[in-house]
Design an enzyme around this catalytic site. Structure first.
Site, PDB file in Angstrom:
ATOM      1  N   TYR A 149     -24.171  -7.564  18.055  1.00  0.00           N
ATOM      2  CA  TYR A 149     -25.569  -7.379  18.438  1.00  0.00           C
ATOM      3  C   TYR A 149     -25.571  -6.755  19.826  1.00  0.00           C
ATOM      4  O   TYR A 149     -25.400  -7.430  20.834  1.00  0.00           O
ATOM      5  CB  TYR A 149     -26.322  -8.708  18.427  1.00  0.00           C
ATOM      6  CG  TYR A 149     -27.765  -8.580  18.860  1.00  0.00           C
ATOM      7  CD1 TYR A 149     -28.576  -7.580  18.329  1.00  0.00           C
ATOM      8  CD2 TYR A 149     -28.325  -9.454  19.782  1.00  0.00           C
ATOM      9  CE1 TYR A 149     -29.897  -7.452  18.713  1.00  0.00           C
ATOM     10  CE2 TYR A 149     -29.647  -9.339  20.176  1.00  0.00           C
ATOM     11  CZ  TYR A 149     -30.432  -8.342  19.641  1.00  0.00           C
ATOM     12  OH  TYR A 149     -31.743  -8.207  20.030  1.00  0.00           O
ATOM     13  N   ASP A 176     -26.143  -4.616  14.518  1.00  0.00           N
ATOM     14  CA  ASP A 176     -27.272  -3.939  15.150  1.00  0.00           C
ATOM     15  C   ASP A 176     -26.774  -3.279  16.427  1.00  0.00           C
ATOM     16  O   ASP A 176     -26.563  -3.941  17.438  1.00  0.00           O
ATOM     17  CB  ASP A 176     -28.365  -4.977  15.441  1.00  0.00           C
ATOM     18  CG  ASP A 176     -29.588  -4.371  16.095  1.00  0.00           C
ATOM     19  OD1 ASP A 176     -29.600  -3.150  16.348  1.00  0.00           O
ATOM     20  OD2 ASP A 176     -30.539  -5.127  16.365  1.00  0.00           O
ATOM     21  N   HIS A 194     -35.467  -6.070  10.288  1.00  0.00           N
ATOM     22  CA  HIS A 194     -34.322  -5.296   9.816  1.00  0.00           C
ATOM     23  C   HIS A 194     -34.083  -5.605   8.344  1.00  0.00           C
ATOM     24  O   HIS A 194     -34.215  -6.760   7.922  1.00  0.00           O
ATOM     25  CB  HIS A 194     -33.039  -5.673  10.562  1.00  0.00           C
ATOM     26  CG  HIS A 194     -33.069  -5.410  12.028  1.00  0.00           C
ATOM     27  ND1 HIS A 194     -32.337  -4.407  12.629  1.00  0.00           N
ATOM     28  CD2 HIS A 194     -33.727  -6.044  13.043  1.00  0.00           C
ATOM     29  CE1 HIS A 194     -32.531  -4.431  13.936  1.00  0.00           C
ATOM     30  NE2 HIS A 194     -33.380  -5.418  14.211  1.00  0.00           N
TER      31      HIS A 194
END
Length: 298
Positions: free
Chosen positions: A131, A181, A284
């Site tokens: 992330y 991500d 997402h």
């Protein structure tokens, strides 16, 4: 082997919205999660039934947190701060020692729950969940320099980590896969409204240049783009606000980046975009790929 990644934007909210149903139907062998956003004591364990879970929640209350779900307990765990939690079906989480990842630029992020690696026990692959910080649009956004520089520092250190982890995995006979991500849309294909976002975080020229620098035929391959070279998107993130979902005005910021042989073994890749706005699990959507890991063994 079916492998997926999903920024859930809070595992408890995602569970209420259909997280478990989606992954049960998908039947993934490995799932990387980001933004778990939950203390260990508050984890909804029913979300992870049938999986072995390796988790780094970080120390920021209600923020971040990455995990890797596997069908078989991993053979090895590596984390930025040298600690992780693990549990299997019917068990409760417990702290376990993990190999500390030494990286000067990433040291200040070590307790934020942003990166985790596991070596699969049932395939010759090292899998990582990422992330990456969102950053900011400095100098186009006043007062955002600190957030901008923070993201740049993470990216600088992370590029070195990717090279080191991939090479170490290769030396041990393993392929390497980092998912998650990245908070960057790499090219114009990866962002619907690219013309109006050229001064937005996530699509700044220096961010896109950095993303390109970590890709290469001998380093890491964007699996989705390899299989869908001409496609717009497929996008993975849409704002909750306005008509972004309805108009498919999305960003592709969630990726599978694989070492060369693993990327070549990928037979399919797709985004699990939900049927309607009301069915959304998170802002997402999941990104899933099928890999012929048996070919790697041969």
């Amino acid at each position: 082997m079916r492998i997926g990644t999903h920024n859930v934007n809070g595992i408890r909210a995602a569970l209420r919205r259909g997280f478990r149903r989606y992954w049960d139907e998908t039947g993934a062998d490995v799932v990387a999660l980001q933004e778990v956003r939950c203390r260990v004591d508050d984890l909804p364990l029913e979300a992870f039934a049938d999986y072995h879970v390796t988790l780094d929640t970080g120390l920021l209350p209600g923020r971040n947190g990455v995990a890797v779900l596997t069908r078989v307990k991993p053979a090895r765990v590596r984390a930025l701060d040298g600690t992780a939690y693990q549990f299997g079906p019917g068990l409760v989480p417990e702290a376990v020692p993990a190999e500390r990842i030494v990286n000067r630029d990433l040291a200040r992020f070590a307790t934020e729950g942003r990166y985790l690696e596991v070596d699969l026990a049932d395939a010759p692959v090292r899998v990582a969940s990422l992330y990456l910080p969102k950053g900011a649009a400095w100098p186009h956004e006043e007062g955002s320099e600190e957030k901008y520089l923070r993201k740049m520092r993470f990216m600088r250190g992370f590029a070195r980590l990717l090279t080191a982890s991939r090479r170490e995995a290769a030396a041990e006979g393993r392929e390497f896969l980092v998912m998650g991500d990245f908070n960057i849309a790499h090219t114009r294909q990866d962002l619907r409204n690219w013309r109006t976002n050229q001064r937005s975080e996530g699509f700044l020229p220096e961010e896109r240049e950095w993303f390109g620098s970590i890709l290469g035929a001998r380093s890491l391959v964007d699996v989705m783009r390899r299989l869908h070279p001409e496609a717009d998107g497929p996008y993975t993130w849409w704002s909750w606000r306005g008509q972004a979902w309805t108009n498919d005005a999305g960003w592709r910021i969630d990726y599978h980046l694989a070492s060369a042989a693993l990327a070549r073994s990928a037979t399919a890749a797709w985004v699990g975009r939900e049927a309607s706005y009301e069915d959304r699990i998170s802002d997402h959507s999941p990104v899933v790929a099928d890999y012929d890991t048996a070919a790697l063994r041969r």
